[in-house]
Design a protein around this motif. Structure first.
Motif, mmCIF file in Angstrom:
data_model
loop_
_atom_site.group_PDB
_atom_site.id
_atom_site.type_symbol
_atom_site.label_atom_id
_atom_site.label_comp_id
_atom_site.label_asym_id
_atom_site.label_seq_id
_atom_site.Cartn_x
_atom_site.Cartn_y
_atom_site.Cartn_z
ATOM 1 N N LEU A 271 63.165 69.836 33.073
ATOM 2 C CA LEU A 271 63.016 68.440 33.463
ATOM 3 C C LEU A 271 62.117 68.348 34.692
ATOM 4 O O LEU A 271 62.330 69.046 35.683
ATOM 5 N N VAL A 272 61.114 67.476 34.623
ATOM 6 C CA VAL A 272 60.236 67.208 35.758
ATOM 7 C C VAL A 272 60.501 65.792 36.238
ATOM 8 O O VAL A 272 60.138 64.824 35.555
ATOM 9 N N ALA A 273 61.153 65.663 37.384
ATOM 10 C CA ALA A 273 61.360 64.348 37.982
ATOM 11 C C ALA A 273 60.098 63.993 38.756
ATOM 12 O O ALA A 273 59.611 64.787 39.564
ATOM 13 N N GLY A 274 59.567 62.816 38.493
ATOM 14 C CA GLY A 274 58.263 62.457 39.033
ATOM 15 C C GLY A 274 57.146 62.924 38.123
ATOM 16 O O GLY A 274 55.999 63.072 38.547
ATOM 17 N N GLY A 275 57.480 63.130 36.849
ATOM 18 C CA GLY A 275 56.515 63.683 35.901
ATOM 19 C C GLY A 275 55.507 62.701 35.346
ATOM 20 O O GLY A 275 54.680 63.071 34.519
ATOM 21 N N GLY A 276 55.541 61.455 35.802
ATOM 22 C CA GLY A 276 54.609 60.467 35.280
ATOM 23 C C GLY A 276 53.222 60.541 35.883
ATOM 24 O O GLY A 276 52.268 59.997 35.322
ATOM 25 N N SER A 277 53.087 61.218 37.034
ATOM 26 C CA SER A 277 51.780 61.257 37.689
ATOM 27 C C SER A 277 51.729 62.413 38.679
ATOM 28 O O SER A 277 52.733 63.072 38.950
ATOM 29 N N GLY A 278 50.537 62.638 39.223
ATOM 30 C CA GLY A 278 50.355 63.558 40.327
ATOM 31 C C GLY A 278 50.793 64.985 40.067
ATOM 32 O O GLY A 278 50.553 65.554 38.996
ATOM 33 N N LEU A 279 51.444 65.580 41.061
ATOM 34 C CA LEU A 279 51.870 66.970 40.986
ATOM 35 C C LEU A 279 52.854 67.199 39.847
ATOM 36 O O LEU A 279 52.825 68.239 39.182
ATOM 37 N N GLY A 280 53.733 66.232 39.622
ATOM 38 C CA GLY A 280 54.713 66.362 38.549
ATOM 39 C C GLY A 280 54.071 66.372 37.177
ATOM 40 O O GLY A 280 54.419 67.188 36.321
ATOM 41 N N LEU A 281 53.135 65.475 36.965
ATOM 42 C CA LEU A 281 52.451 65.401 35.674
ATOM 43 C C LEU A 281 51.670 66.678 35.399
ATOM 44 O O LEU A 281 51.718 67.223 34.280
ATOM 45 N N ALA A 282 50.936 67.170 36.388
ATOM 46 C CA ALA A 282 50.175 68.402 36.206
ATOM 47 C C ALA A 282 51.088 69.572 35.880
ATOM 48 O O ALA A 282 50.782 70.412 35.023
ATOM 49 N N SER A 283 52.242 69.624 36.534
ATOM 50 C CA SER A 283 53.195 70.709 36.283
ATOM 51 C C SER A 283 53.807 70.594 34.904
ATOM 52 O O SER A 283 53.965 71.599 34.196
ATOM 53 N N ALA A 284 54.180 69.376 34.506
ATOM 54 C CA ALA A 284 54.765 69.179 33.184
ATOM 55 C C ALA A 284 53.793 69.602 32.090
ATOM 56 O O ALA A 284 54.175 70.265 31.116
ATOM 57 N N ARG A 285 52.535 69.248 32.252
ATOM 58 C CA ARG A 285 51.536 69.610 31.241
ATOM 59 C C ARG A 285 51.306 71.114 31.186
ATOM 60 O O ARG A 285 51.252 71.714 30.102
ATOM 61 N N THR B 157 46.071 64.012 44.587
ATOM 62 C CA THR B 157 46.923 63.232 43.703
ATOM 63 C C THR B 157 46.389 61.810 43.672
ATOM 64 O O THR B 157 45.582 61.426 44.532
ATOM 65 N N PRO B 158 46.807 60.991 42.707
ATOM 66 C CA PRO B 158 46.323 59.605 42.686
ATOM 67 C C PRO B 158 46.579 58.861 43.995
ATOM 68 O O PRO B 158 45.753 58.062 44.442
ATOM 69 N N MET B 159 47.726 59.153 44.635
ATOM 70 C CA MET B 159 48.053 58.467 45.883
ATOM 71 C C MET B 159 47.045 58.807 46.975
ATOM 72 O O MET B 159 46.556 57.929 47.687
ATOM 73 N N ARG C 72 41.812 55.190 51.363
ATOM 74 C CA ARG C 72 40.527 55.066 52.035
ATOM 75 C C ARG C 72 40.746 54.879 53.541
ATOM 76 O O ARG C 72 41.818 54.489 53.985
ATOM 77 N N GLY C 73 39.725 55.179 54.313
ATOM 78 C CA GLY C 73 39.798 54.943 55.740
ATOM 79 C C GLY C 73 39.461 56.181 56.543
ATOM 80 O O GLY C 73 39.367 57.291 56.008
ATOM 81 N N PRO C 74 39.261 56.026 57.857
ATOM 82 C CA PRO C 74 38.861 57.150 58.700
ATOM 83 C C PRO C 74 39.883 58.277 58.735
ATOM 84 O O PRO C 74 39.509 59.444 58.839
ATOM 85 N N MET C 75 41.163 57.944 58.686
ATOM 86 C CA MET C 75 42.178 58.990 58.713
ATOM 87 C C MET C 75 42.077 59.879 57.477
ATOM 88 O O MET C 75 42.131 61.108 57.565
ATOM 89 N N ILE C 76 41.903 59.271 56.291
ATOM 90 C CA ILE C 76 41.815 60.039 55.047
ATOM 91 C C ILE C 76 40.565 60.912 55.053
ATOM 92 O O ILE C 76 40.618 62.096 54.687
ATOM 93 N N ASP C 77 39.442 60.341 55.483
ATOM 94 C CA ASP C 77 38.206 61.123 55.553
ATOM 95 C C ASP C 77 38.367 62.308 56.488
ATOM 96 O O ASP C 77 37.901 63.422 56.197
ATOM 97 N N GLY D 78 43.956 70.501 47.817
ATOM 98 C CA GLY D 78 44.414 71.282 46.680
ATOM 99 C C GLY D 78 44.309 70.509 45.380
ATOM 100 O O GLY D 78 44.296 69.275 45.365
ATOM 101 N N ASP D 79 44.219 71.244 44.292
ATOM 102 C CA ASP D 79 44.235 70.654 42.956
ATOM 103 C C ASP D 79 45.668 70.696 42.437
ATOM 104 O O ASP D 79 46.402 71.660 42.667
ATOM 105 N N ALA D 80 46.079 69.660 41.729
ATOM 106 C CA ALA D 80 47.453 69.592 41.232
ATOM 107 C C ALA D 80 47.811 70.783 40.357
ATOM 108 O O ALA D 80 48.968 71.212 40.324
ATOM 109 N N VAL D 81 46.830 71.350 39.665
ATOM 110 C CA VAL D 81 47.094 72.523 38.823
ATOM 111 C C VAL D 81 47.488 73.719 39.682
ATOM 112 O O VAL D 81 48.299 74.563 39.266
ATOM 113 N N GLU D 82 46.972 73.810 40.906
ATOM 114 C CA GLU D 82 47.352 74.902 41.798
ATOM 115 C C GLU D 82 48.816 74.778 42.213
ATOM 116 O O GLU D 82 49.520 75.782 42.363
ATOM 117 N N PHE D 83 49.274 73.569 42.386
ATOM 118 C CA PHE D 83 50.700 73.341 42.630
ATOM 119 C C PHE D 83 51.511 73.770 41.407
ATOM 120 O O PHE D 83 52.542 74.444 41.524
#
Length: 246
Positions: A2-16, A180-182, A187-192, A205-210
C-alpha cells in the motif's frame, strides 16, 4: 503493498516502480491523481477511514505487508509579527496529517500483521515513512512542518523496537529537494535559490531516485529503526524573513 499518498509525487513514482517490479500495489490518497491501479480514498488522520480503506484494499489484494507513506501537507510562514501567517489551526492540521496520520497508518498495518504468517526469516512486513531534512534543519518559516516531520523521525526507533517481536521493520526516509508537482510548480526567489543549493548532483532529486531507495529498504532486512537522509549533501540554511512577506 500500500502506498499512502500514491496519487502524485514521490508516492506515485514509487507505486509505479514497485508495480513494474512485480509487486501488487494499491494506493490510498484523497485523490487518485495519476495512479491507474487499485485505489481507496481516505484522510490519513481519520482512523476509521483508514481502517475502512485497509478492509476494502485487502479484500482485493490480500494481506498488505508493505506500507509506504508519502502523505504530507505544509503550513509555512512567519509565526509572529505583522506578517505572521502560521495559525494554531494550521499548525494542528499539519501535525494531524503528517505525524498522527503516519502513526495511524503504521498502527493499522502492524495490528493486522500480528495475525499474519511470517516468512522463513521471521519477517511479516515493512513500514516506510517519509519525513524531511527540514526536521533536522528547519529554516525560518517552517516551524509547523519541521515539528510535524520531526515527530515522524522521533517515532521511528520506538515503533521499530516495539514491532520487532512481530517481525515488522520501520524505516523513515528524510528527502531533500525533489522534483515533485508541489515543488516544480512553485515560483519565487526562495524556490530559485533552493534549486541552487544541492551539492551533488547539483539538481533537485528525481522521484524515481526516491522510489529506488524505497525498493532497497524493502529488500534489505538490516534497514530498521533508522532515518535515512536522501538529499545530495544538501543542508537547509537559515532562510530569510522577507521570503514570507507578501
Amino acid at each position: 503493498m500500500l502506498v499512502a499518498g500514491g496519487g502524485s509525487g514521490l508516492g506515485l513514482a514509487s507505486a509505479r516502480l514497485l508495480r513494474d517490479r512485480g509487486a501488487r500495489v494499491a494506493a490510498l490518497d484523497l485523490d487518485k491523481g495519476g495512479w491507474d491501479g487499485l485505489f481507496a480514498e481516505a484522510d490519513v488522520a481519520d482512523e476509521a477511514a483508514v481502517a475502512h480503506a485497509f478492509d476494502a484494499l485487502e479484500a482485493e489484494i490480500g494481506v498488505i505487508r508493505v506500507l509506504l507513506n508519502t502523505t504530507g501537507i505544509g503550513h509555512s510562514g512567519l509565526s509572529i509579527g505583522p506578517d505572521r501567517k502560521v495559525t494554531a489551526s494550521g499548525f494542528r492540521r499539519t501535525m494531524e496529517v503528517n505525524t498522527l496520520g503516519s502513526f495511524i497508518l503504521a498502527q493499522t498495518l502492524a495490528e493486522r500483521l500480528t495475525a499474519a504468517d511470517a516468512d522463513s526469516s521471521g519477517e511479516r512486513g515493512v513500514i516506510v515513512n517519509t519525513s524531511s531534512i527540514v526536521a533536522f534543519e528547519g529554516q525560518i518559516g517552517t516551524a509547523a512542518y519541521a515539528a510535524a516531520k520531526g515527530g515522524i523521525n522521533a517515532m521511528t526507533l520506538p515503533l521499530a523496537r516495539e514491532f520487532a517481536r512481530y517481525g515488522i521493520r520501520v524505516v523513515t526516509i528524510a528527502p531533500g529537494i525533489f522534483e515533485t508537482p508541489m515543488f516544480s510548480g512553485a515560483r519565487g526567489p526562495m524556490i530559485d535559490w533552493l534549486r541552487e543549493q544541492v551539492v551533488f548532483p547539483s539538481r533537485p532529486g528525481d522521484a524515481v531516485e526516491f522510489a529506488e531507495m524505497v525498493a532497497h529498504i524493502i529488500a534489505n532486512r538490516m534497514m530498521n529503526g533508522t532515518v535515512l537522509r536522501l538529499d545530495g549533501a544538501y543542508r537547509v540554511p537559515v532562510g530569510r524573513h522577507d521570503w514570507w512577506v507578501d
